[in-house]
Design a protein around this motif. Structure first.
Motif, PDB file in Angstrom:
ATOM      1  N   ASN A 109      28.571  41.741 -14.001  1.00 39.10           N
ATOM      2  CA  ASN A 109      28.429  40.345 -14.585  1.00 39.10           C
ATOM      3  C   ASN A 109      27.379  39.860 -13.846  1.00 39.10           C
ATOM      4  O   ASN A 109      26.983  39.600 -12.710  1.00 39.10           O
ATOM      5  CB  ASN A 109      29.846  39.643 -14.351  1.00 39.10           C
ATOM      6  CG  ASN A 109      29.884  38.716 -14.759  1.00 39.10           C
ATOM      7  OD1 ASN A 109      30.031  37.311 -14.875  1.00 39.10           O
ATOM      8  ND2 ASN A 109      31.629  38.764 -14.822  1.00 39.10           N
ATOM      9  N   ASN A 110      26.974  38.694 -15.369  1.00 38.28           N
ATOM     10  CA  ASN A 110      26.105  37.569 -14.432  1.00 38.28           C
ATOM     11  C   ASN A 110      25.760  36.276 -14.546  1.00 38.28           C
ATOM     12  O   ASN A 110      25.366  35.994 -14.383  1.00 38.28           O
ATOM     13  CB  ASN A 110      24.299  38.080 -15.601  1.00 38.28           C
ATOM     14  CG  ASN A 110      23.744  39.619 -14.819  1.00 38.28           C
ATOM     15  OD1 ASN A 110      24.003  40.732 -14.042  1.00 38.28           O
ATOM     16  ND2 ASN A 110      23.421  39.683 -16.098  1.00 38.28           N
ATOM     17  N   ASP A 111      27.449  36.192 -14.210  1.00 38.76           N
ATOM     18  CA  ASP A 111      27.665  34.399 -14.201  1.00 38.76           C
ATOM     19  C   ASP A 111      27.061  34.181 -13.507  1.00 38.76           C
ATOM     20  O   ASP A 111      27.904  34.542 -11.873  1.00 38.76           O
ATOM     21  CB  ASP A 111      29.175  34.369 -14.511  1.00 38.76           C
ATOM     22  CG  ASP A 111      29.466  35.041 -15.958  1.00 38.76           C
ATOM     23  OD1 ASP A 111      28.645  35.250 -17.041  1.00 38.76           O
ATOM     24  OD2 ASP A 111      31.200  34.805 -16.232  1.00 38.76           O
ATOM     25  N   ASN A 112      26.417  32.791 -13.784  1.00 43.19           N
ATOM     26  CA  ASN A 112      26.036  31.985 -12.110  1.00 43.19           C
ATOM     27  C   ASN A 112      27.454  30.721 -11.986  1.00 43.19           C
ATOM     28  O   ASN A 112      26.669  29.339 -12.928  1.00 43.19           O
ATOM     29  CB  ASN A 112      24.631  31.607 -12.693  1.00 43.19           C
ATOM     30  CG  ASN A 112      24.161  31.062 -11.592  1.00 43.19           C
ATOM     31  OD1 ASN A 112      24.448  30.542 -10.657  1.00 43.19           O
ATOM     32  ND2 ASN A 112      22.748  31.081 -11.137  1.00 43.19           N
ATOM     33  N   LEU A 113      28.100  30.960 -10.919  1.00 42.40           N
ATOM     34  CA  LEU A 113      29.084  30.179 -11.040  1.00 42.40           C
ATOM     35  C   LEU A 113      28.206  28.966 -10.173  1.00 42.40           C
ATOM     36  O   LEU A 113      29.054  27.496 -10.476  1.00 42.40           O
ATOM     37  CB  LEU A 113      30.001  30.188 -10.547  1.00 42.40           C
ATOM     38  CG  LEU A 113      31.629  29.534  -9.966  1.00 42.40           C
ATOM     39  CD1 LEU A 113      32.462  28.668 -11.179  1.00 42.40           C
ATOM     40  CD2 LEU A 113      32.122  30.156  -9.168  1.00 42.40           C
ATOM     41  N   LYS A 114      27.982  29.679  -9.617  1.00 42.48           N
ATOM     42  CA  LYS A 114      27.035  28.067  -8.332  1.00 42.48           C
ATOM     43  C   LYS A 114      26.333  26.932  -9.591  1.00 42.48           C
ATOM     44  O   LYS A 114      26.463  26.037  -9.062  1.00 42.48           O
ATOM     45  CB  LYS A 114      25.557  29.227  -7.358  1.00 42.48           C
ATOM     46  CG  LYS A 114      25.190  28.003  -6.112  1.00 42.48           C
ATOM     47  CD  LYS A 114      24.931  28.609  -5.811  1.00 42.48           C
ATOM     48  CE  LYS A 114      23.390  29.651  -5.253  1.00 42.48           C
ATOM     49  NZ  LYS A 114      23.056  30.276  -4.680  1.00 42.48           N
ATOM     50  N   VAL A 145      24.486  22.527 -12.192  1.00 40.56           N
ATOM     51  CA  VAL A 145      23.850  21.990 -13.389  1.00 40.56           C
ATOM     52  C   VAL A 145      23.862  20.624 -14.077  1.00 40.56           C
ATOM     53  O   VAL A 145      23.485  19.857 -14.158  1.00 40.56           O
ATOM     54  CB  VAL A 145      23.008  22.703 -13.841  1.00 40.56           C
ATOM     55  CG1 VAL A 145      22.141  22.714 -15.282  1.00 40.56           C
ATOM     56  CG2 VAL A 145      21.744  23.922 -13.431  1.00 40.56           C
ATOM     57  N   PRO A 146      25.375  21.274 -14.681  1.00 40.28           N
ATOM     58  CA  PRO A 146      26.139  19.901 -15.841  1.00 40.28           C
ATOM     59  C   PRO A 146      25.927  18.182 -14.994  1.00 40.28           C
ATOM     60  O   PRO A 146      25.297  17.185 -15.877  1.00 40.28           O
ATOM     61  CB  PRO A 146      27.339  20.517 -15.818  1.00 40.28           C
ATOM     62  CG  PRO A 146      27.424  21.829 -15.866  1.00 40.28           C
ATOM     63  CD  PRO A 146      26.398  22.355 -14.857  1.00 40.28           C
ATOM     64  N   TYR A 147      26.420  18.733 -13.913  1.00 37.52           N
ATOM     65  CA  TYR A 147      26.120  17.317 -12.979  1.00 37.52           C
ATOM     66  C   TYR A 147      24.541  16.545 -13.011  1.00 37.52           C
ATOM     67  O   TYR A 147      24.686  15.846 -13.292  1.00 37.52           O
ATOM     68  CB  TYR A 147      27.007  17.597 -11.960  1.00 37.52           C
ATOM     69  CG  TYR A 147      26.706  15.776 -10.957  1.00 37.52           C
ATOM     70  CD1 TYR A 147      27.770  15.150 -11.397  1.00 37.52           C
ATOM     71  CD2 TYR A 147      26.134  15.782  -9.886  1.00 37.52           C
ATOM     72  CE1 TYR A 147      27.941  14.456 -10.462  1.00 37.52           C
ATOM     73  CE2 TYR A 147      26.235  14.585  -9.471  1.00 37.52           C
ATOM     74  CZ  TYR A 147      27.079  13.477  -9.583  1.00 37.52           C
ATOM     75  OH  TYR A 147      26.747  12.706  -9.158  1.00 37.52           O
ATOM     76  N   MET A 148      23.542  17.121 -12.836  1.00 38.36           N
ATOM     77  CA  MET A 148      22.105  17.193 -12.062  1.00 38.36           C
ATOM     78  C   MET A 148      21.779  17.190 -13.823  1.00 38.36           C
ATOM     79  O   MET A 148      21.680  15.745 -14.177  1.00 38.36           O
ATOM     80  CB  MET A 148      21.032  18.154 -11.896  1.00 38.36           C
ATOM     81  CG  MET A 148      21.294  18.555 -10.274  1.00 38.36           C
ATOM     82  SD  MET A 148      20.278  19.175  -9.908  1.00 38.36           S
ATOM     83  CE  MET A 148      20.312  20.806 -10.265  1.00 38.36           C
ATOM     84  N   LEU A 149      21.943  17.186 -14.967  1.00 40.98           N
ATOM     85  CA  LEU A 149      21.608  16.884 -16.560  1.00 40.98           C
ATOM     86  C   LEU A 149      21.997  15.957 -16.356  1.00 40.98           C
ATOM     87  O   LEU A 149      21.206  14.282 -17.600  1.00 40.98           O
ATOM     88  CB  LEU A 149      21.557  18.315 -17.314  1.00 40.98           C
ATOM     89  CG  LEU A 149      21.125  19.322 -17.138  1.00 40.98           C
ATOM     90  CD1 LEU A 149      21.481  20.042 -18.233  1.00 40.98           C
ATOM     91  CD2 LEU A 149      19.546  18.944 -17.426  1.00 40.98           C
ATOM     92  N   GLU A 195      15.538  23.067 -22.572  1.00 39.15           N
ATOM     93  CA  GLU A 195      15.588  25.012 -21.839  1.00 39.15           C
ATOM     94  C   GLU A 195      16.851  25.345 -21.673  1.00 39.15           C
ATOM     95  O   GLU A 195      18.282  25.979 -21.217  1.00 39.15           O
ATOM     96  CB  GLU A 195      14.633  25.935 -21.637  1.00 39.15           C
ATOM     97  CG  GLU A 195      13.410  25.902 -22.191  1.00 39.15           C
ATOM     98  CD  GLU A 195      12.230  26.634 -21.112  1.00 39.15           C
ATOM     99  OE1 GLU A 195      10.835  27.134 -21.797  1.00 39.15           O
ATOM    100  OE2 GLU A 195      12.037  26.744 -20.389  1.00 39.15           O
ATOM    101  N   MET A 196      16.668  24.192 -19.893  1.00 39.04           N
ATOM    102  CA  MET A 196      18.107  23.863 -18.929  1.00 39.04           C
ATOM    103  C   MET A 196      19.230  23.724 -19.948  1.00 39.04           C
ATOM    104  O   MET A 196      20.255  24.762 -19.538  1.00 39.04           O
ATOM    105  CB  MET A 196      17.553  23.057 -18.006  1.00 39.04           C
ATOM    106  CG  MET A 196      18.131  23.631 -16.632  1.00 39.04           C
ATOM    107  SD  MET A 196      18.200  25.151 -15.843  1.00 39.04           S
ATOM    108  CE  MET A 196      19.263  25.334 -14.742  1.00 39.04           C
ATOM    109  N   LYS A 197      19.156  22.677 -20.743  1.00 40.60           N
ATOM    110  CA  LYS A 197      19.820  22.255 -21.223  1.00 40.60           C
ATOM    111  C   LYS A 197      20.498  23.552 -22.207  1.00 40.60           C
ATOM    112  O   LYS A 197      22.184  23.921 -21.672  1.00 40.60           O
ATOM    113  CB  LYS A 197      19.978  21.235 -21.857  1.00 40.60           C
ATOM    114  CG  LYS A 197      20.227  19.646 -21.976  1.00 40.60           C
ATOM    115  CD  LYS A 197      19.822  18.473 -23.223  1.00 40.60           C
ATOM    116  CE  LYS A 197      20.978  17.290 -22.541  1.00 40.60           C
ATOM    117  NZ  LYS A 197      20.259  15.893 -23.238  1.00 40.60           N
ATOM    118  N   GLY A 254      16.516  30.298 -17.681  1.00 41.66           N
ATOM    119  CA  GLY A 254      16.703  29.019 -16.942  1.00 41.66           C
ATOM    120  C   GLY A 254      17.744  29.488 -15.799  1.00 41.66           C
ATOM    121  O   GLY A 254      17.569  28.754 -15.203  1.00 41.66           O
ATOM    122  N   PRO A 255      17.685  31.236 -15.156  1.00 42.75           N
ATOM    123  CA  PRO A 255      17.747  31.426 -13.753  1.00 42.75           C
ATOM    124  C   PRO A 255      16.597  30.837 -13.214  1.00 42.75           C
ATOM    125  O   PRO A 255      16.613  30.795 -12.199  1.00 42.75           O
ATOM    126  CB  PRO A 255      17.721  33.159 -13.833  1.00 42.75           C
ATOM    127  CG  PRO A 255      18.440  33.111 -15.285  1.00 42.75           C
ATOM    128  CD  PRO A 255      18.153  32.531 -16.288  1.00 42.75           C
TER     129      PRO A 255
END
Lengths: 807, 119
Positions: free
Chosen positions: A564-569, A574-578, A596-598, A610-611
């Motif tokens: 599993n590669n889900d990046n919970l951190k 990220v959504p808050y920063m964007l 790209e980040m979005k 993204g990573p």
């Protein structure tokens, strides 16, 4: 004239002999090294795995079947023969590694590398590695002769192999460095176990915390380094009833921390050393049998830290990953149970300030003077005179820092109290687990385990699942050992240990699964002080959410979770920063990266960008937030990632957000988001120009480095695997799941396992790194659990070890 | 057969024999002895033993390595910064052995000259 010519040719002959027979700098002695009869060409081969071998001291024949993965399946008639065979076979496939690791453990690398390794060696000596191994040996001699005898059998097996070797047979690393193997001893196994203890329980930040406390005050310290985060999904489920515990926590004496300034501290193990394990009950398993999994996250090295074996006698039959140098299976299964470990990450190192008398023969304690003991460490150095380091020992432990080492204080020093020095009997736990038939046997085996504290996961064919957090834990008063303590005050000593039965554990919990991922062991309800030793806060939540998400789980689900590669951190920040960052002033190039980040779904697969953006962005951001901590004058602790993100989102105008350098401006979190983003974008552009792209596989460039300082020729680079630290698939650049195992508790159990390496330690063997591609692709190998010594179609070769008759 | 061919063969035969009980420098002893018994003139005294060991070591290295797909040879070639090519490593192996043998053979020749002049 004749004489002159003769003399000249004689000099030439001696000269060329000397040149080709001597190691010069990093260059091996080329004549010896390249000779087809004795040099590296003799290593251009696989190990021989057929025929018969005579081994002195064996009581009966031992049959060793090899399968296509070069896994030895060992069938011995008794325990002594079994451990002799394990020693012999481990040496046969991994000789250089087992010896090198014990040199590293005991601070003897200067013998191989010369003066360049002296600082490392001194650190290990002062850490008390040899002292700890001596204590473990003394314990076994006094209380457990049986285990000691097995450890000696293993040593005899290793030595039987070494004694069969001619110089041309030595592993290639010996030829490269121009030295030869020495005899193996029982103490080397104790040293190897100390090495593991250091790797997993040898880290602490007490001295850095002390500096940090002095610098920012208690209120800020508690904000950045809380004992509990606002989310906590502990190893032992929150609803656990602790009412059976009747020994209270040590009451606080109200001691004050000693606020010294410490400039430099000793090297620490990689903080990413950690692991995952979990098990589901029969009721939650799609087949009705419990299923268990384990994946220890360690440095990715070649030869691998693991060596897979099946070890059996007529009484029991164990299979799984062994650690070369130690006896038995460490993470594996037998016909009845399966088990695996993750690091419990508990604070079992504390530091005491010591005040000496004028000639440093005594130190202050409880209003009087106590004698110092001296342990003289002789560090041999290649091509040089030995270095003598006299380490002073107090009742706390070794005085690591004093005027001779990383300190200029003439009359004081810092002593280390470490459970690793206490002389446990760790080897016994594995020997017993290998034989265990049920939950009772498992708990009986664990009681011998002192350090490094581990979360031992368990499942049985009887249908039980369990998880014990086992180690020897001091019963500390609230806050004890967080900072440097006054070593002269008895109330600062460890007063007692938590009784073993009161170590946190869970058996067959209602939720139908157990799991651990180096997170907080317990919640506030557990009645003992558990210091936040940098607990993981992401993998555990992904794992537990997954097991709470549906009713039944299959082997395929287990595989998916390992990978599993889900990046919970990233998903939490990220959504808050964007959303809150002012993106109006971005340049066209930056805008591309922003988009790209979005578009990223917080998934660290190899072809995502993204990573890489996240790594850059968060990395720059972290540096900007904690610019206050960027000091060369004192050693400071790095605030936790979880708490950093918490502050960014909840206290965006805290004074830590302000960049100290910019005097005319007060930055907020939003300013930092933008500054960090611009810096990250500039760096990403460079990476793109240098390397073509910043896709995650490219950016990360995972590699498995050879144990010898990552010698490129013997390493594997650019392994295409996703994941990252704080992700269930915890593969970062040179660190990650060093062994993945899934066991279904059918009768007999069926198991899958793989690790990023290969069974052979010889870089010239096709078995040296043959698992890496499958491992990276998230695939597994079936572990062929042979039920008797009868040859099956999975066996490719058989070797018989025979008792050598005395001559 | 002339001395060159004989010396060439003798160097290899001696290397084989001494190699049974001596380490890598058996090639130097062998070349020295061949030069004593079968002296050569000028450059030949170096080139013949050089070639003998160049081929003897090179061919051995090639044969051993080819049975294992040159796995280690490639890695050692990278390690010694020879570009990762097994062929280059085999060539270098031959040159190193040849050099040691050739120089020892010159010592053999000079010893022989001295011995002859005394008798």
């Amino acid at each position: 004239m004749k004489y002159a010519k003769l003399l000249l040719s004689l000099l030439g002959t001696l000269g060329i002999f000397f040149l080709l027979n001597t190691k010069i700098g990093a260059l091996p002695p080329l004549g010896k090294f390249l000779s087809p009869a004795s040099g590296i060409w003799q290593n251009e081969t696989d190990e021989s795995i057929s025929g018969e071998v005579m081994i002195p001291g064996l009581q009966e024949e031992v049959v060793v079947h090899y399968d296509a993965q070069l896994i030895p399946h060992v069938f011995a008639q008794n325990d002594h023969d079994l451990y002799k065979a394990q020693g012999y076979l481990t040496a046969k496939h991994r000789l250089w590694q087992i010896e090198f690791q014990t040199y590293a453990a005991s601070g003897r690398l200067s013998e191989i590398f010369g003066e360049g390794a002296l600082e490392y060696d001194r650190t290990e000596r002062r850490r008390g590695m040899g002292y700890g191994a001596d204590q473990a040996m003394a314990y076994m001699e006094k209380y457990d002769q049986e285990t000691l005898a097995f450890v000696q059998d293993y040593a005899d097996g290793v030595n039987a192999y070494i004694n069969q070797l001619e110089p041309e047979d030595y592993p290639v690393e010996y030829k490269l460095l121009d030295y030869k193997p020495e005899a193996w001893t029982a103490k080397k196994t104790a040293l190897l176990l100390m090495y593991m203890t250091k790797m997993l329980a040898g880290g602490d930040d007490d001295l850095e915390y002390t500096n940090t406390l002095r610098l920012i005050g208690k209120e800020n310290f508690d904000l950045l380094f809380p004992d509990f985060f606002d989310v906590n999904d502990p190893v032992i489920p929150k609803e656990t009833d602790w009412s059976f515990i009747d020994v209270p926590q040590t009451p606080s004496p109200g001691s004050e921390a000693v606020l010294d300034t410490i400039k430099e501290t000793i090297s620490k193990p990689n903080p990413d050393n950690g692991s995952n394990n979990w098990a589901v009950s029969g009721a939650k398993s799609s087949t009705g049998n419990p299923i268990l999994a384990n994946d220890p996250h360690l440095g990715l090295n070649l030869p691998s830290i693991w060596f897979v074996m099946q070890l059996s006698t007529p009484e029991y039959n164990a299979f799984g990953a062994t650690i070369p140098g130690a006896l038995g299976v460490i993470s594996g299964f037998n016909q009845h149970i399966s088990w695996g470990e993750t690091n419990a990450t508990r604070d079992v190192i504390d530091w005491y300030k010591i005040e000496f008398n004028q000639d440093r023969t005594q130190y202050q304690y409880d209003g009087s003077w106590k004698d110092v003991k001296v342990r003289v460490e002789e560090i041999k150095i290649k091509n040089q005179a030995a270095y003598i380091d006299s380490v002073l020992y107090t009742h706390h432990g070794p005085v690591v820092y004093d005027k001779n080492f990383k300190s200029d204080s003439e009359w004081s020093g810092y002593a280390m109290k470490w459970v690793g020095h206490e002389g446990g009997n760790n080897q016994k736990t594995f020997l017993q687990l290998n034989r265990a038939k049920n939950y009772e046997d498992y708990t009986a085996a664990l009681q011998y385990w002192n350090a490094p504290a581990q979360n031992f996961v368990f499942a049985s064919t009887e249908g039980d699942i369990a998880l014990w957090i086992q180690g020897k834990f001091p019963n500390k008063w609230e806050g004890q050992g967080k900072f440097l303590m006054d070593g002269s005050k008895p109330e600062n000593d460890w007063q007692s240990y938590i009784p073993q039965a009161y170590n946190a554990h869970t058996k067959n919990p209602e939720r139908g699964f157990v799991s651990s991922a180096n997170q907080h062991p317990v919640d506030e309800a557990y009645p003992y002080y558990v210091f936040n030793d940098g607990y993981e806060t992401y993998r555990n939540r992904v794992i537990n959410d997954f097991f709470n998400s549906k009713e039944e789980f299959s082997i395929q689900d287990f595989k998916d979770l390992h990978n599993n590669n889900d990046n919970l951190k990233a998903a939490e920040l990220v959504p808050y920063m964007l959303e809150t960052m002012d993106a109006s002033g971005l340049t066209a190039d930056e805008k591309v990266i922003y988009e790209e980040m979005k578009a990223w779904k917080f998934n660290n697969d190899i072809d995502e960008v993204g990573p890489s953006i996240w790594r850059q962005w968060y990395g720059k951001l972290y540096g900007l937030v904690w610019d206050e901590f960027d000091s060369e004058e004192t050693a400071l602790a790095s605030p936790y990632t979880y708490q950093t993100i918490y502050l960014l989102k909840n206290q965006g105008d805290h004074k830590f957000m302000d960049i100290v350098e910019t005097e005319d401006k007060t930055e907020t979190a939003q300013d930092l988001f933008l500054l960090a983003f611009k810096e990250a974008a500039a760096r990403l552009k460079e990476i793109k120009e240098e390397e073509g792209s910043y896709t995650w596989a490219n950016y990360k460039g995972t590699y498995a480095g050879h144990l010898l300082q990552g010698l490129p020729a013997f390493s594997r680079f650019d392994i295409p695997i996703g994941g990252d630290r704080n992700i269930v698939n915890a593969t970062s650049e040179n660190h990650g799941p060093s062994w993945r195992m899934i066991v279904e508790m059918s009768s007999p159990p069926t198991a899958l396992g793989i690790y990023p390496g290969g069974q052979s330690g010889n870089p010239g063997s096709k078995y040296y790194d043959d698992f890496i591609d499958d491992w990276a692709a998230g695939e597994y190998h079936s572990l062929n659990f042979l039920q008797s010594s009868e040859k099956t179609d999975k066996v490719i070769e058989t070797q018989t070890l025979k008792p050598a008759r005395d001559e | 057969m002339n001395n060159k061919i004989l010396n060439f063969i003798a160097t290899i035969v001696f290397t084989f024999l001494f190699g049974l009980f001596l380490p890598w420098w058996s090639i130097m002893v062998a070349a020295f002895l061949s030069a004593l018994l079968l002296p050569l003139e000028k450059w030949s005294s170096f080139l013949v033993p050089f070639s003998a060991i160049f081929f003897y070591w090179g061919i051995q290295a090639f044969v051993i390595s080819s049975r294992n797909d040159f796995i280690l040879a490639g890695k050692i070639s990278e390690l010694l910064q020879l570009g990762g090519s097994p062929d280059v490593l085999i060539f270098v192996t031959g040159v190193i052995g040849g050099l040691a043998a050739g120089i020892a053979a010159i010592l053999g020749r000079e010893t022989k000259v001295l011995l002859l002049s005394k008798t």
